[in-house]
Design a protein around this motif. Structure first.
Motif, PDB file in Angstrom:
ATOM      1  N   MET A   1       0.948  -1.134   0.078  1.00  0.00           N
ATOM      2  CA  MET A   1       0.069   0.030  -0.021  1.00  0.00           C
ATOM      3  C   MET A   1       1.002   1.406   0.040  1.00  0.00           C
ATOM      4  O   MET A   1       1.740   1.346   0.742  1.00  0.00           O
ATOM      5  CB  MET A   1      -0.845  -0.072   1.161  1.00  0.00           C
ATOM      6  N   SER A   2       0.440   1.963  -0.837  1.00  0.00           N
ATOM      7  CA  SER A   2       1.363   3.496  -0.997  1.00  0.00           C
ATOM      8  C   SER A   2       0.899   4.378   0.011  1.00  0.00           C
ATOM      9  O   SER A   2      -0.244   4.051   0.828  1.00  0.00           O
ATOM     10  CB  SER A   2       1.200   3.990  -2.254  1.00  0.00           C
ATOM     11  N   SER A   3       1.539   5.382   0.321  1.00  0.00           N
ATOM     12  CA  SER A   3       1.294   6.208   1.332  1.00  0.00           C
ATOM     13  C   SER A   3       0.970   7.584   0.418  1.00  0.00           C
ATOM     14  O   SER A   3       1.240   7.691  -0.808  1.00  0.00           O
ATOM     15  CB  SER A   3       2.300   6.823   2.365  1.00  0.00           C
ATOM     16  N   GLU A   4       0.095   8.414   1.108  1.00  0.00           N
ATOM     17  CA  GLU A   4      -0.400   9.911   0.473  1.00  0.00           C
ATOM     18  C   GLU A   4       0.505  10.825   1.172  1.00  0.00           C
ATOM     19  O   GLU A   4       1.103  10.664   2.415  1.00  0.00           O
ATOM     20  CB  GLU A   4      -1.791  10.103   1.000  1.00  0.00           C
ATOM     21  N   VAL A   5       0.888  11.797   0.389  1.00  0.00           N
ATOM     22  CA  VAL A   5       1.778  12.825   0.760  1.00  0.00           C
ATOM     23  C   VAL A   5       0.984  14.078   0.465  1.00  0.00           C
ATOM     24  O   VAL A   5       0.100  14.344  -0.127  1.00  0.00           O
ATOM     25  CB  VAL A   5       3.246  13.004  -0.266  1.00  0.00           C
ATOM     26  N   THR A   6       1.486  15.140   0.987  1.00  0.00           N
ATOM     27  CA  THR A   6       0.801  16.725   0.843  1.00  0.00           C
ATOM     28  C   THR A   6       1.314  17.380  -0.254  1.00  0.00           C
ATOM     29  O   THR A   6       2.442  17.067  -0.825  1.00  0.00           O
ATOM     30  CB  THR A   6       1.016  17.465   2.089  1.00  0.00           C
ATOM     31  N   ILE A   7       0.815  18.440  -0.727  1.00  0.00           N
ATOM     32  CA  ILE A   7       1.184  19.430  -1.710  1.00  0.00           C
ATOM     33  C   ILE A   7       2.599  19.912  -1.172  1.00  0.00           C
ATOM     34  O   ILE A   7       3.252  20.080  -2.112  1.00  0.00           O
ATOM     35  CB  ILE A   7      -0.092  20.281  -1.948  1.00  0.00           C
ATOM     36  N   ASP A   8       2.595  20.145  -0.085  1.00  0.00           N
ATOM     37  CA  ASP A   8       3.795  20.740   0.451  1.00  0.00           C
ATOM     38  C   ASP A   8       4.871  19.805   0.259  1.00  0.00           C
ATOM     39  O   ASP A   8       6.094  20.334   0.255  1.00  0.00           O
ATOM     40  CB  ASP A   8       3.552  21.411   1.963  1.00  0.00           C
ATOM     41  N   GLN A   9       4.910  18.522   0.538  1.00  0.00           N
ATOM     42  CA  GLN A   9       5.901  17.455   0.451  1.00  0.00           C
ATOM     43  C   GLN A   9       6.270  17.513  -0.972  1.00  0.00           C
ATOM     44  O   GLN A   9       7.466  17.386  -1.288  1.00  0.00           O
ATOM     45  CB  GLN A   9       5.296  16.256   0.979  1.00  0.00           C
ATOM     46  N   LEU A  10       5.360  17.666  -1.875  1.00  0.00           N
ATOM     47  CA  LEU A  10       5.534  17.695  -3.506  1.00  0.00           C
ATOM     48  C   LEU A  10       6.419  18.860  -3.662  1.00  0.00           C
ATOM     49  O   LEU A  10       7.292  18.643  -4.351  1.00  0.00           O
ATOM     50  CB  LEU A  10       4.422  17.484  -4.104  1.00  0.00           C
ATOM     51  N   ALA A  11       5.815  19.928  -3.171  1.00  0.00           N
ATOM     52  CA  ALA A  11       6.582  21.132  -3.613  1.00  0.00           C
ATOM     53  C   ALA A  11       8.204  21.172  -3.010  1.00  0.00           C
ATOM     54  O   ALA A  11       8.940  21.449  -3.962  1.00  0.00           O
ATOM     55  CB  ALA A  11       6.074  22.293  -2.865  1.00  0.00           C
ATOM     56  N   ASP A  12       8.364  20.474  -1.820  1.00  0.00           N
ATOM     57  CA  ASP A  12       9.697  20.311  -1.162  1.00  0.00           C
ATOM     58  C   ASP A  12      10.465  19.241  -2.411  1.00  0.00           C
ATOM     59  O   ASP A  12      11.546  19.508  -2.602  1.00  0.00           O
ATOM     60  CB  ASP A  12       9.770  19.765   0.004  1.00  0.00           C
ATOM     61  N   ALA A  13       9.939  18.328  -2.829  1.00  0.00           N
ATOM     62  CA  ALA A  13      10.540  17.328  -3.722  1.00  0.00           C
ATOM     63  C   ALA A  13      10.838  17.991  -4.992  1.00  0.00           C
ATOM     64  O   ALA A  13      12.069  17.315  -5.658  1.00  0.00           O
ATOM     65  CB  ALA A  13       9.325  16.219  -3.789  1.00  0.00           C
ATOM     66  N   LEU A  14      10.061  18.909  -5.517  1.00  0.00           N
ATOM     67  CA  LEU A  14      10.276  19.476  -6.780  1.00  0.00           C
ATOM     68  C   LEU A  14      11.635  20.388  -6.726  1.00  0.00           C
ATOM     69  O   LEU A  14      11.942  20.822  -7.707  1.00  0.00           O
ATOM     70  CB  LEU A  14       9.023  20.194  -7.350  1.00  0.00           C
ATOM     71  N   ARG A  15      11.908  20.674  -5.679  1.00  0.00           N
ATOM     72  CA  ARG A  15      13.295  21.363  -5.516  1.00  0.00           C
ATOM     73  C   ARG A  15      14.422  20.450  -5.770  1.00  0.00           C
ATOM     74  O   ARG A  15      15.368  20.953  -6.139  1.00  0.00           O
ATOM     75  CB  ARG A  15      13.332  22.107  -4.091  1.00  0.00           C
ATOM     76  N   GLY A  16      14.147  19.313  -5.895  1.00  0.00           N
ATOM     77  CA  GLY A  16      15.100  18.345  -6.396  1.00  0.00           C
ATOM     78  C   GLY A  16      14.917  17.946  -7.812  1.00  0.00           C
ATOM     79  O   GLY A  16      14.319  18.509  -8.678  1.00  0.00           O
ATOM     80  N   ASP A  17      14.893  16.350  -7.845  1.00  0.00           N
ATOM     81  CA  ASP A  17      14.796  15.841  -9.285  1.00  0.00           C
ATOM     82  C   ASP A  17      13.633  15.089  -9.311  1.00  0.00           C
ATOM     83  O   ASP A  17      13.506  13.928  -9.724  1.00  0.00           O
ATOM     84  CB  ASP A  17      15.858  15.218  -9.933  1.00  0.00           C
ATOM     85  N   ALA A  18      12.638  15.272  -8.624  1.00  0.00           N
ATOM     86  CA  ALA A  18      11.250  14.335  -8.328  1.00  0.00           C
ATOM     87  C   ALA A  18      10.733  13.996  -9.613  1.00  0.00           C
ATOM     88  O   ALA A  18      10.664  15.042 -10.651  1.00  0.00           O
ATOM     89  CB  ALA A  18      10.197  15.154  -7.329  1.00  0.00           C
ATOM     90  N   PHE A  19      10.335  12.855  -9.841  1.00  0.00           N
ATOM     91  CA  PHE A  19       9.558  12.163 -10.962  1.00  0.00           C
ATOM     92  C   PHE A  19       8.173  12.398 -10.642  1.00  0.00           C
ATOM     93  O   PHE A  19       7.677  11.694  -9.778  1.00  0.00           O
ATOM     94  CB  PHE A  19       9.729  10.787 -11.282  1.00  0.00           C
ATOM     95  N   VAL A  20       7.473  13.415 -11.320  1.00  0.00           N
ATOM     96  CA  VAL A  20       6.025  13.490 -10.888  1.00  0.00           C
ATOM     97  C   VAL A  20       5.329  12.868 -12.241  1.00  0.00           C
ATOM     98  O   VAL A  20       5.413  13.218 -13.562  1.00  0.00           O
ATOM     99  CB  VAL A  20       5.596  14.837 -10.888  1.00  0.00           C
ATOM    100  N   LEU A  21       4.323  11.886 -11.978  1.00  0.00           N
ATOM    101  CA  LEU A  21       3.563  11.245 -12.861  1.00  0.00           C
ATOM    102  C   LEU A  21       2.235  11.564 -12.808  1.00  0.00           C
ATOM    103  O   LEU A  21       1.480  11.439 -11.755  1.00  0.00           O
ATOM    104  CB  LEU A  21       3.723   9.493 -12.666  1.00  0.00           C
TER     105      LEU A  21
END
Length: 102
Positions: A1-21
């Motif tokens: 089961m995957s976990s859910e993350v927040t918009i803020d967590q995504l914003a932080d990840a996008l400061r790196g090289d996050a792969f957004v699908l």
């Protein structure tokens, strides 16, 4: 089961090289999407699974979080490190965060 993350967590990840699908329909993606998000509509996932990297975390996003949670769960079951972005693209845009359109 995957976990859910927040918009803020995504914003932080996008400061790196996050792969957004982005798993929404083509027309939804064209209207607005998170900058850099890669579109693979949910109904094309099985045919295009090779386009999704196995060597990094996958941040799955849809409009509000329902489709992304189903896809993230399927990816986790297939051996991927995937999370679902709760609130989705709609919340991202509603908070005034940057979006792109086609």
């Amino acid at each position: 089961m995957s976990s859910e993350v927040t918009i803020d967590q995504l914003a932080d990840a996008l400061r790196g090289d996050a792969f957004v699908l982005d798993v929404r329909r083509v027309e939804e993606y064209a209207e607005k999407h998170v900058p850099g998000a890669v579109l693979v509509p949910m109904d094309e996932l099985n045919d295009r699974i090779d386009e999704i990297p196995k060597d990094q975390k996958i941040w799955v996003i849809c409009a509000v979080g329902g489709r992304s949670l189903r896809v993230a769960n399927a990816l986790v079951e297939a051996g991927y490190d995937a999370v679902s972005v709760a609130g989705g693209t709609n919340q991202w845009a509603d908070e005034g965060r940057p979006v792109e359109s086609e």
